[in-house]
Design a protein around this motif. Structure first.
Motif, PDB file in Angstrom:
ATOM      1  N   VAL A  18       0.839  -1.199   0.000  1.00 37.19           N
ATOM      2  CA  VAL A  18       0.000   0.000   0.000  1.00 37.19           C
ATOM      3  C   VAL A  18       0.879   1.256   0.000  1.00 37.19           C
ATOM      4  CG1 VAL A  18      -1.722   1.331   1.291  1.00 37.19           C
ATOM      5  CG2 VAL A  18      -1.935  -1.159   1.125  1.00 37.19           C
ATOM      6  N   ARG A  21       2.357   1.795  -3.431  1.00 34.38           N
ATOM      7  CA  ARG A  21       1.329   2.249  -4.396  1.00 34.38           C
ATOM      8  C   ARG A  21       1.000   3.710  -4.158  1.00 34.38           C
ATOM      9  NH1 ARG A  21      -3.988   2.791  -3.943  1.00 34.38           N
ATOM     10  NH2 ARG A  21      -4.249   1.388  -2.155  1.00 34.38           N
ATOM     11  N   SER A  27      -4.231   4.636  -7.882  1.00 31.76           N
ATOM     12  CA  SER A  27      -5.418   4.040  -7.273  1.00 31.76           C
ATOM     13  C   SER A  27      -5.260   2.518  -7.327  1.00 31.76           C
ATOM     14  CB  SER A  27      -6.678   4.446  -8.045  1.00 31.76           C
ATOM     15  OG  SER A  27      -6.671   3.851  -9.337  1.00 31.76           O
ATOM     16  N   GLN A  28      -6.097   1.821  -6.581  1.00 26.32           N
ATOM     17  CA  GLN A  28      -6.067   0.358  -6.657  1.00 26.32           C
ATOM     18  C   GLN A  28      -6.375  -0.108  -8.071  1.00 26.32           C
ATOM     19  OE1 GLN A  28      -8.663  -1.511  -3.782  1.00 26.32           O
ATOM     20  NE2 GLN A  28      -6.948  -1.915  -2.408  1.00 26.32           N
ATOM     21  N   GLU A  29      -7.317   0.537  -8.714  1.00 22.16           N
ATOM     22  CA  GLU A  29      -7.700   0.144 -10.074  1.00 22.16           C
ATOM     23  C   GLU A  29      -6.525   0.326 -11.045  1.00 22.16           C
ATOM     24  OE1 GLU A  29      -9.843  -1.634 -12.822  1.00 22.16           O
ATOM     25  OE2 GLU A  29     -10.677  -1.285 -10.839  1.00 22.16           O
ATOM     26  N   ALA A  32      -3.859  -2.303 -10.258  1.00 21.43           N
ATOM     27  CA  ALA A  32      -4.298  -3.631 -10.701  1.00 21.43           C
ATOM     28  C   ALA A  32      -4.115  -3.784 -12.207  1.00 21.43           C
ATOM     29  CB  ALA A  32      -5.757  -3.854 -10.313  1.00 21.43           C
ATOM     30  N   ARG A  39      -8.761  -6.131  -9.529  1.00 22.13           N
ATOM     31  CA  ARG A  39      -8.630  -5.214  -8.394  1.00 22.13           C
ATOM     32  C   ARG A  39      -8.874  -5.932  -7.073  1.00 22.13           C
ATOM     33  NH1 ARG A  39     -10.786  -2.794  -4.625  1.00 22.13           N
ATOM     34  NH2 ARG A  39     -12.863  -3.521  -5.096  1.00 22.13           N
ATOM     35  N   LEU A  42      -5.721  -7.550  -5.863  1.00 24.54           N
ATOM     36  CA  LEU A  42      -4.817  -6.549  -5.300  1.00 24.54           C
ATOM     37  C   LEU A  42      -5.296  -6.140  -3.901  1.00 24.54           C
ATOM     38  CD1 LEU A  42      -2.439  -4.598  -5.417  1.00 24.54           C
ATOM     39  CD2 LEU A  42      -3.927  -2.981  -6.615  1.00 24.54           C
ATOM     40  N   HIS A  43      -6.590  -5.928  -3.761  1.00 20.33           N
ATOM     41  CA  HIS A  43      -7.159  -5.576  -2.452  1.00 20.33           C
ATOM     42  C   HIS A  43      -6.832  -6.647  -1.404  1.00 20.33           C
ATOM     43  CE1 HIS A  43      -9.969  -4.233   0.605  1.00 20.33           C
ATOM     44  NE2 HIS A  43     -10.473  -5.454   0.615  1.00 20.33           N
ATOM     45  N   GLU A  46      -3.268  -6.323  -0.438  1.00 18.53           N
ATOM     46  CA  GLU A  46      -3.051  -5.118   0.366  1.00 18.53           C
ATOM     47  C   GLU A  46      -3.622  -5.227   1.777  1.00 18.53           C
ATOM     48  OE1 GLU A  46      -4.351  -1.617  -1.708  1.00 18.53           O
ATOM     49  OE2 GLU A  46      -2.608  -1.629  -3.024  1.00 18.53           O
TER      50      GLU A  46
END
Length: 90
Positions: A18, A21, A27-29, A32, A39, A42-43, A46
């Motif tokens: 995290v 990033r 962003s996560q998107e 990813a 995504r 990835l979540h 994280e």
């Protein structure tokens, strides 16, 4: 010799992912997409809910422009000033 707690280690790696990033302001998107993973996956990485393989770590290191050792080092606790500074930016 200290015993490595695998759950703590996984959570530490997750928080370093995290941190890396966020340092790139992704962003996560966006991350990813760069990592070519959903995504949700990835979540889960994280949040420490999904373990990482060495090849996963290599991919993070390449995309996030970090050495693999960055993700394996224990994260230092933030001081109050750092927390307030980051909060003021949002």
């Amino acid at each position: 010799m200290t015993t490595l707690d695998p759950i703590k280690a996984q959570k530490n790696i997750a928080s370093r992912i995290v941190e890396a990033r966020n340092a790139l302001d992704l962003s996560q998107e966006e991350a990813a997409q760069l990592l070519d993973v959903p995504r949700l996956k990835l979540h889960e990485w994280e949040t420490g809910k999904r373990p990482l393989s060495v090849s996963d770590l290599e991919k993070f290191a390449e995309i996030y422009q970090k050495e693999i050792s960055f993700f394996l080092r224990e994260q230092k606790e933030e001081n109050a000033f750092s927390v307030l500074l980051r909060a003021s930016r949002t």
